[in-house]
Design an enzyme around this catalytic site. Structure first.
Site: not given
Lengths: 387, 291
Positions: A109, A197
């Site tokens: 992530y 993101e």
């Protein structure tokens, strides 16, 4: 402003960041043909909507043939996708991205956000790729690393070293990882992003780091130096009334109550919504009419409020600072007469000449009630709409 | 006494010949603010309203005047450069009214500020006013009256709402500051709380926050650990939906963070006196002061 995954990837590509080959499609036949141009047999069909959590909602499917891709697309295009981020009404899927597959060795992530507390751009990373980061942050905060970059010094190699050690990236892969991090930081600044993101960032079998997904929010304040921002707006994703309000220069956000609100100033507008709720009704919207609440602007605002069929009454709350209240009152009355307004309206005007303004409101011959404070007005309009 | 500005503050106006700048510079002068000079590129050697000399740059203005503070009305695209010009000229107080400055620009301004001699208020704010002495901003002067309560806020009209009540209730104000509605601002609540705590004329502070970020939480920790004076708090945006920018660029609940209920919980825990709605701000001050 939110943009789609395919647009986010195009922005990244422009800054030299490689993504997997993908094709935007609007029809199942296009998906069939797109699949045939890919070099892998495994591909993904991904719904293009402004919301995260698409995978869990059925908005991302893996396919292994052109026929399967087409049949998935037939179901996906036109479906209403409900995810944790769309609310229960969901989002209509009008287009999908068909993307090549890749051998995934590892998932991470990675995001960049504006760290308000430290006035810096912050990298947030985790080796738990593909997971919902809010969940990881709540239950296993030790699995997340935040690295804030002081804008004065900029991104340096020791920052990237810290990130790569935390993620357990092999030393021989550091060069590739470092290059990607530098490019992402550069893209974030150059494109005036407020959030980027990547979940997941993958390490492929050919030892490349590649963003498998990309979610970008752009800073609306920077649109003056990015002529391309307006081309990235997808009006299908916006609330139609908000689009209409924006086109006439009003700051409006639709909510699900039945009290239309017209207020000057963003903070006061929010406080007005909250107070209506406190007195038992629910606000239908946020609306900041700004400093110049003249007849023309008020009329435009009335038209927006009345386009929402849930609205059963209107609360006007204006703090006349520089403008005089009696002038605002006259503007409100003439605007209401002009459009033949029938709904009950509670008007609270505070500031210079507030008493004269209250008289103008009470003697207007319209379905108007004057209020002496924000709480008084909220109480009165709540009583009216609740019967 | 007051904080930051008083009747002796010499003020420069950046963007004094623009539509907003000229209108509000005039209003400030009418209030009694000592506006000593203005700056607008290519308008040097002229006079604003036949009285205030206008210069091309701050450097030129500084040669002729002692400047304590600058009020910035420069348009969003050039505002960050305008603020940095003021920082480089070592103007002690910079009040930036401009709305719409990109975040990336403010990050640079903020790091320049950190190693400078300047203190910054804003951007995207109504400014600062010391009642009956000095107004550097766009707030309506007449609602303010010299008194004993300090006011801090991320908002504009909502601040006027609070001030109006304090004046009508007879408390009056010392200094009122709009700290700005953007995600990155020059100075947070804490900087001003510190000054109010030390100001002998301020007996209580009203702090008006809103959704987005964690500035109110940090401020309330400070109040708990370092302040003796009562602080009265209000948060706007209990009914605001997540993920939507509510007018101010900084008023957004993102990733479940920055909600009104989280802020109120922390503030209450740290001893802030909460006003449930804006109409009871003066009433809450009364309870907090116990008179």
């Amino acid at each position: 402003m939110d943009i789609h995954e395919y647009q986010a990837k195009e922005l990244l590509n422009r800054h030299g960041i490689k993504t997997l080959k993908s094709i935007l499609c609007f029809k199942p036949d296009e998906v069939y043909n797109a699949y045939k141009t890919l070099s892998s047999s495994v591909a993904a069909v991904k719904a293009q909507v402004h919301a995260g959590g698409r995978g869990k909602g059925g908005g991302v499917k893996i396919v292994k043939s052109a026929d399967e891709a087409k049949s998935i697309a037939e179901k996906m295009i036109g479906m209403t996708l409900v995810t944790a981020q769309t609310g229960k009404e969901g989002k209509l899927v009008k287009k999908v991205l068909v993307e090549e597959g890749a051998a995934i060795i590892k998932e991470f992530y990675l995001s960049l956000t504006v760290d308000r507390k430290n006035a810096a751009i912050a990298f947030v990373l985790s080796a738990e790729g593909g997971m919902e980061i809010e969940e990881v942050s709540k239950n296993r905060p030790e699995k997340i690393l935040t690295v804030s970059i002081n804008p004065l010094y900029g991104l340096k190699s020791y920052h990237i070293l810290e990130m790569s050690l935390f993620l357990g990236i092999d030393r021989n892969l550091f060069g590739g990882f470092s290059k990607l991090i530098n490019l992402l930081y550069g893209a974030f600044v150059a494109e005036d992003m407020s959030m980027l993101e990547i979940n997941p960032l993958i390490l492929t079998g050919s030892e490349e780091f590649i963003p498998l997904d990309a979610k970008v929010i752009l800073d609306d304040n920077a649109d003056f130096r990015h002529p391309n921002f307006k081309d990235l707006i997808d009006e299908d994703e916006e609330e139609p009334l908000e689009v209409k309000a924006k086109s006439v220069g009003l700051n409006y956000i639709k909510l699900d109550g039945n009290v239309g609100c017209m207020v000057n100033g963003a903070g006061l507008a929010m406080a007005t919504m909250d107070t209506i709720k406190e007195f038992g009704a629910a606000p239908a919207n946020f609306l900041d009419v700004g400093g110049t609440a003249d007849a023309k602007r008020v009329e435009t605002a009335f038209n927006i409020l009345l386009s929402d069929k849930n609205v059963k009454g209107i609360f006007i709350n204006i703090f006349g600072g520089i403008v005089k209240c009696d002038m605002v009152a006259e503007g409100v009355v003439s605007a209401a007469k002009n459009i033949g307004l029938k709904l009950p309206v509670v008007v609270r005007l505070e500031g210079t000449n507030a008493d004269e303004a209250a008289k103008i409101i009470e003697n207007s011959g319209m379905n108007f009630v004057s209020a002496e404070s924000l709480a008084d007005g909220a109480k009165k309009i709540s009583k009216i709409v609740n019967g | 006494m007051s904080i930051l500005v008083n009747k002796n503050t010499n003020v420069l106006v950046q963007g004094i010949t623009g539509k907003e700048g000229s209108f509000h510079a005039q209003k400030c002068i009418e209030y009694g603010t000592k506006v000593v000079a203005g700056v607008t590129p290519f308008k040097g050697k002229t006079l604003f309203n036949d009285s205030v000399p206008v210069y091309n740059t701050i450097k030129e203005a500084k040669k002729e005047h002692k400047i304590d503070a600058t009020m910035v009305f420069v348009p969003a695209g050039f505002a960050a450069a305008g603020v940095i010009e003021a920082i480089e000229a070592e103007i002690p107080l910079i009040v930036c009214i401009t709305e719409g400055i990109p975040v990336v620009d403010m990050l640079n301004v903020k790091s320049a500020l950190n190693c400078s001699k300047s203190f910054m208020i804003g951007p995207n704010c109504p400014g600062i006013i010391t009642a009956d002495e000095c107004k550097i901003g766009i707030m309506p002067g007449f609602i303010h009256k010299k008194g004993r309560v300090g006011v801090l806020s991320r908002s504009g009209t909502l601040t006027y709402e609070a001030v109006n009540q304090l004046t009508k209730a007879g408390y009056g104000e010392t200094t009122c500051v709009g700290i700005g509605g953007d995600p990155i601002i020059g100075s947070p609540f804490i900087s001003f709380l510190k000054m109010f705590e030390q100001d002998p004329e301020t007996d209580a502070v009203v702090m008006i926050g809103e959704i987005g970020g964690t500035a109110e939480e940090e401020a309330s920790e400070y109040v708990k650990n370092h302040m003796k004076k009562p602080v009265i708090g209000f948060i706007a945006g209990k009914t605001a939906p997540a993920g939507k920018r509510m007018g101010h660029a900084g008023a957004i609940i993102s990733g479940g963070k920055g909600t009104a209920s989280d802020k109120l919980k922390t503030m209450e825990k740290n001893g802030i006196h909460i006003a449930d709605n804006p109409s009871v701000i003066a009433e809450t001050v009364k309870k907090a002061l116990k008179i």
